[in-house]
Design a protein around this motif. Structure first.
Motif, PDB file in Angstrom:
ATOM      1  N   ARG A 130       0.846  -1.167   0.184  1.00 31.06           N
ATOM      2  CA  ARG A 130      -0.151  -0.119   0.105  1.00 31.06           C
ATOM      3  C   ARG A 130       1.112   1.188   0.016  1.00 31.06           C
ATOM      4  NH1 ARG A 130      -3.228  -3.270   3.599  1.00 31.06           N
ATOM      5  NH2 ARG A 130      -2.212  -2.320   5.384  1.00 31.06           N
ATOM      6  N   LEU A 131       1.861   1.227   0.795  1.00 30.57           N
ATOM      7  CA  LEU A 131       2.765   2.401   0.843  1.00 30.57           C
ATOM      8  C   LEU A 131       3.508   2.631  -0.659  1.00 30.57           C
ATOM      9  CD1 LEU A 131       4.844   1.978   4.280  1.00 30.57           C
ATOM     10  CD2 LEU A 131       2.855   3.510   3.644  1.00 30.57           C
ATOM     11  N   ILE A 132       4.037   1.753  -1.173  1.00 32.41           N
ATOM     12  CA  ILE A 132       4.781   1.939  -2.612  1.00 32.41           C
ATOM     13  C   ILE A 132       3.581   2.294  -3.553  1.00 32.41           C
ATOM     14  CG2 ILE A 132       5.652   0.660  -4.686  1.00 32.41           C
ATOM     15  CD1 ILE A 132       6.926  -1.249  -2.425  1.00 32.41           C
ATOM     16  N   LEU A 133       2.594   1.954  -3.422  1.00 29.22           N
ATOM     17  CA  LEU A 133       1.281   2.242  -4.421  1.00 29.22           C
ATOM     18  C   LEU A 133       0.976   3.779  -4.067  1.00 29.22           C
ATOM     19  CD1 LEU A 133      -0.632   1.797  -6.661  1.00 29.22           C
ATOM     20  CD2 LEU A 133      -2.427   1.037  -4.714  1.00 29.22           C
ATOM     21  N   ASP A 134       0.853   4.168  -2.838  1.00 33.18           N
ATOM     22  CA  ASP A 134       0.898   5.674  -2.380  1.00 33.18           C
ATOM     23  C   ASP A 134       1.653   6.680  -2.986  1.00 33.18           C
ATOM     24  OD1 ASP A 134      -1.747   5.292  -1.239  1.00 33.18           O
ATOM     25  OD2 ASP A 134      -1.178   5.217   0.642  1.00 33.18           O
ATOM     26  N   VAL A 135       3.051   6.083  -2.976  1.00 36.56           N
ATOM     27  CA  VAL A 135       4.087   6.757  -3.463  1.00 36.56           C
ATOM     28  C   VAL A 135       4.062   6.878  -5.137  1.00 36.56           C
ATOM     29  CG1 VAL A 135       6.653   6.789  -3.879  1.00 36.56           C
ATOM     30  CG2 VAL A 135       6.038   6.125  -1.639  1.00 36.56           C
ATOM     31  N   LEU A 136       3.572   6.190  -5.761  1.00 38.06           N
ATOM     32  CA  LEU A 136       3.304   6.151  -7.103  1.00 38.06           C
ATOM     33  C   LEU A 136       2.252   6.888  -7.760  1.00 38.06           C
ATOM     34  CD1 LEU A 136       3.697   2.373  -8.190  1.00 38.06           C
ATOM     35  CD2 LEU A 136       5.589   4.216  -8.521  1.00 38.06           C
ATOM     36  N   ARG A 137       1.348   7.190  -6.588  1.00 41.64           N
ATOM     37  CA  ARG A 137      -0.013   7.987  -6.763  1.00 41.64           C
ATOM     38  C   ARG A 137       0.264   9.355  -6.246  1.00 41.64           C
ATOM     39  NH1 ARG A 137      -4.700   3.683  -5.013  1.00 41.64           N
ATOM     40  NH2 ARG A 137      -4.794   2.566  -7.026  1.00 41.64           N
ATOM     41  N   GLY A 138       1.251   9.634  -5.428  1.00 37.32           N
ATOM     42  CA  GLY A 138       1.720  10.997  -4.980  1.00 37.32           C
ATOM     43  C   GLY A 138       0.907  11.203  -3.889  1.00 37.32           C
ATOM     44  N   LYS A 139       0.218  10.240  -2.833  1.00 38.72           N
ATOM     45  CA  LYS A 139      -0.309  10.558  -1.874  1.00 38.72           C
ATOM     46  C   LYS A 139       0.285  10.299  -0.693  1.00 38.72           C
ATOM     47  CE  LYS A 139      -4.916   8.693  -3.675  1.00 38.72           C
ATOM     48  NZ  LYS A 139      -5.954   7.920  -3.404  1.00 38.72           N
ATOM     49  N   GLN A 140       0.339  11.198   0.403  1.00 35.54           N
ATOM     50  CA  GLN A 140       0.941  11.218   1.672  1.00 35.54           C
ATOM     51  C   GLN A 140       0.174  10.841   3.006  1.00 35.54           C
ATOM     52  OE1 GLN A 140       2.980  15.086   1.690  1.00 35.54           O
ATOM     53  NE2 GLN A 140       4.219  14.670  -0.405  1.00 35.54           N
ATOM     54  N   ALA A 141      -1.077  10.715   2.792  1.00 36.67           N
ATOM     55  CA  ALA A 141      -1.801  10.353   3.901  1.00 36.67           C
ATOM     56  C   ALA A 141      -1.362   9.312   4.813  1.00 36.67           C
ATOM     57  CB  ALA A 141      -3.281   9.958   3.409  1.00 36.67           C
ATOM     58  N   THR A 142      -0.720   8.247   4.333  1.00 38.89           N
ATOM     59  CA  THR A 142      -0.369   7.215   5.048  1.00 38.89           C
ATOM     60  C   THR A 142       1.154   7.319   5.498  1.00 38.89           C
ATOM     61  OG1 THR A 142       0.264   5.915   3.186  1.00 38.89           O
ATOM     62  CG2 THR A 142      -1.654   5.299   3.858  1.00 38.89           C
ATOM     63  N   PHE A 143       1.841   8.552   5.329  1.00 41.66           N
ATOM     64  CA  PHE A 143       3.229   8.520   5.873  1.00 41.66           C
ATOM     65  C   PHE A 143       3.087   9.374   7.043  1.00 41.66           C
ATOM     66  CE2 PHE A 143       3.658   7.327   1.556  1.00 41.66           C
ATOM     67  CZ  PHE A 143       4.786   6.486   1.461  1.00 41.66           C
TER      68      PHE A 143
END
Length: 203
Positions: A130-143
């Protein structure tokens, strides 16, 4: 989990290393809302089980023992809200209920939301996926936010600095155990009670 060699038994670890592999801390928030509520954080390597969870332990209501004909409120296990992150994600409430029937007897039960049983047909990717997918999508909510990291290091840095500069020897504990016994004493001293007669299902 079979007991194995400890951290210092590893041939790649420098002799005399004082690198801590376990931590148990009690922190408190200095405001009226959280007055008297300890935040206990415990983590370590080589423990008896791999588990990441958040537990909220609720105090017993006053005179609750009279409901179940018990001697004192100390005989009532605390209710708990548990958010298990891994393994086997689950959210459950450990609660005291009256045993069905005519007898006024208290038993412990759960309100259970286990992802494996509730969402059998759903694919639940692991955290790193999920984290890697969020990186690719440019989302920071899980960080973790930067200000949170700064505050966290404000707590940890002075302690780590003192261990290094004063060569403080960490408390030993046996590989495959719950950790140092001193940690259990610290936790109990701050009001957390481990329910010895209760065991969360493993399946």
């Amino acid at each position: 989990w079979e007991r194995g060699p400890g951290y210092l038994d590893d041939e790649t670890v420098p002799a005399g290393s004082n690198c801590p592999t376990f931590a148990c801390t009690v922190m408190k928030i200095n405001n009226e809302r959280w007055e008297g509520v300890p935040f206990i954080m415990k983590a370590g390597k080589g423990l008896n089980e791999r588990r990441a969870e958040v537990r909220v332990q609720l105090k017993s209501p006053p005179n609750g023992a009279t409901m179940f004909n018990l001697g004192s409120d100390d005989d009532i296990p605390y209710n708990e809200i548990v958010l298990r992150l891994q393994p086997n994600e689950a959210i459950y409430v450990k609660t005291n209920v009256k045993r069905p029937g005519l007898v006024t007897e208290m038993v412990q039960s759960e309100l259970d939301l286990s992802y494996k049983s509730r969402y059998k047909d759903e694919k639940n990717p692991d955290a790193y996926t999920r984290l890697i997918l969020d990186v690719l999508r440019g989302k920071q909510a899980t960080f973790v936010r930067q200000d949170e990291l700064v505050e966290a290091w404000k707590i940890a840095t002075p302690l780590l600095k003192e261990i290094e500069e004063k060569n403080v020897k960490p408390t030993d504990y046996v590989f495959g155990s719950r950790g140092p016994k001193e940690a259990d004493v610290l936790i109990q001293k701050n009001g957390y009670i481990v329910g010895k007669d209760y065991k969360w299902k493993t399946t």
